[in-house]
Design an enzyme around this catalytic site. Structure first.
Site, PDB file in Angstrom:
ATOM      1  N   PHE A 264     -13.552  23.911 119.456  1.00 33.08           N
ATOM      2  CA  PHE A 264     -13.144  22.611 119.983  1.00 33.08           C
ATOM      3  C   PHE A 264     -14.335  21.873 120.593  1.00 33.08           C
ATOM      4  CE2 PHE A 264      -9.124  20.397 121.092  1.00 33.08           C
ATOM      5  CZ  PHE A 264      -9.652  19.315 121.781  1.00 33.08           C
ATOM      6  N   PHE A 265     -15.176  22.591 121.334  1.00 35.10           N
ATOM      7  CA  PHE A 265     -16.354  21.956 121.927  1.00 35.10           C
ATOM      8  C   PHE A 265     -17.338  21.498 120.849  1.00 35.10           C
ATOM      9  CE2 PHE A 265     -14.987  24.235 125.819  1.00 35.10           C
ATOM     10  CZ  PHE A 265     -15.090  23.199 126.739  1.00 35.10           C
TER      11      PHE A 265
END
Length: 307
Positions: free
Chosen positions: A41-42
């Protein structure tokens, strides 16, 4: 990240540590899948940011549509040429293996909405549009993926909750407050980077632009809201635990459900300490140590996408 930057920076970013502090007592394979998904996600967030900075709408559009497709059929995208898509398919496929089809469909529905929220942020940022405070707060619940991280409390507890529990006001309020704290504290810690980069998606920037606040006033208001989340959660937590106790009844099934909800509410509390620790330990927010305050040192500006 190029390989040498992974070796240099990955551990210091503490992405997996953040999840380990939240989803306590999850089975090892569940926690590993969530931690890998969080790291993905990052990376996705950074790719989205670089596509904005470098004005790559076609690259973002391809990624957006590919993620929607991978969410619905992860097994068909495991060998996608874009590693961000392939990594997403791998993560989602593993997450889909823990509970049932109803949970999977809910997770997919929630993440489709997250992808579209990222598209709205893309358009706002490329156009220089600062959303109103209310519009931003509504969008932030999606770009921070409030309901995704809440959904993942269930496989961590090894149980899909009935709708009557998930949608109960006491449960939802505690869940929402824990996520609002995280999103707004993230905005507070990201504010120096995002001001330096002329960004428009930050609560502080919205307060300055639409409410006429100075930077100092906006920071005070953000701190007030963050502290309010903490005090409001403490009250909501009591209500959620009372609700959990009421589920016990006289059956074994009721007692198990009650115990599960109590464990999940305890992990909602853990999110506060995990998020606070993460923002002060992760290299992601140590802006003052970067050569360029607008660009993290671990990001490769020439990564995938149109140049």
């Amino acid at each position: 990240m190029p390989e040498h930057k992974v070796e240099e920076h990955a551990d210091g970013l503490c992405y997996t540590d953040l999840m380990a502090g939240y989803y306590l007592d999850a089975a090892d394979e569940v926690l590993q899948a969530i931690a890998d998904y969080s790291a993905w996600f990052f990376v996705w967030d950074d790719r989205h940011d670089r596509d904005i900075v470098h004005r790559r709408p076609a690259a973002w559009r391809r990624l957006r549509f590919s993620l929607h497709a991978a969410l619905d059929a992860p097994g068909h995208h495991l060998h996608h040429p874009d590693p961000v898509v392939a990594g997403f398919a791998d993560s989602v496929g593993r997450l889909y293996s823990f509970l049932g089809e109803r949970w999977n469909a809910r997770f997919a529905r929630h993440f489709h909405a997250v992808i579209e929220a990222y598209d709205r942020e893309f358009r706002n940022r490329t156009r220089g549009t600062v959303p109103t405070v209310d519009a931003y707060l509504e969008l932030r619940r999606l770009t921070f993926a409030h309901w995704i991280w809440t959904d993942l409390l269930e496989p961590s507890a090894g149980c899909e909750l009935p709708d009557a529990v998930r949608k109960h006001p006491a449960y939802r309020r505690a869940a929402l407050l824990s996520q609002e704290f995280a999103a707004w504290y993230n905005d507070l810690c990201s504010l120096p980077k995002e001001i330096a980069g002329d960004e428009v998606h930050n609560l502080g920037i919205c307060l300055i632009h639409h409410e006429g606040m100075t930077l100092e006033e906006a920071v005070r208001e953000m701190r007030r809201r963050v502290e309010g989340c903490i005090s409001d959660f403490l009250a909501a937590e009591k209500e959620a635990l009372r609700f959990a106790e009421s589920l016990a009844g006289v059956t074994v099934q009721g007692k198990e459900l009650s115990s599960t909800v109590k464990a999940i509410v305890a992990n909602m509390r853990n999110w506060f300490s995990a998020v606070y620790w993460f923002h002060h330990e992760s290299g992601r927010y140590m802006v003052d140590s970067w050569d360029d305050r607008t660009t993290p040192p671990y990001v490769d500006n020439e990564a995938a996408g149109e140049k």
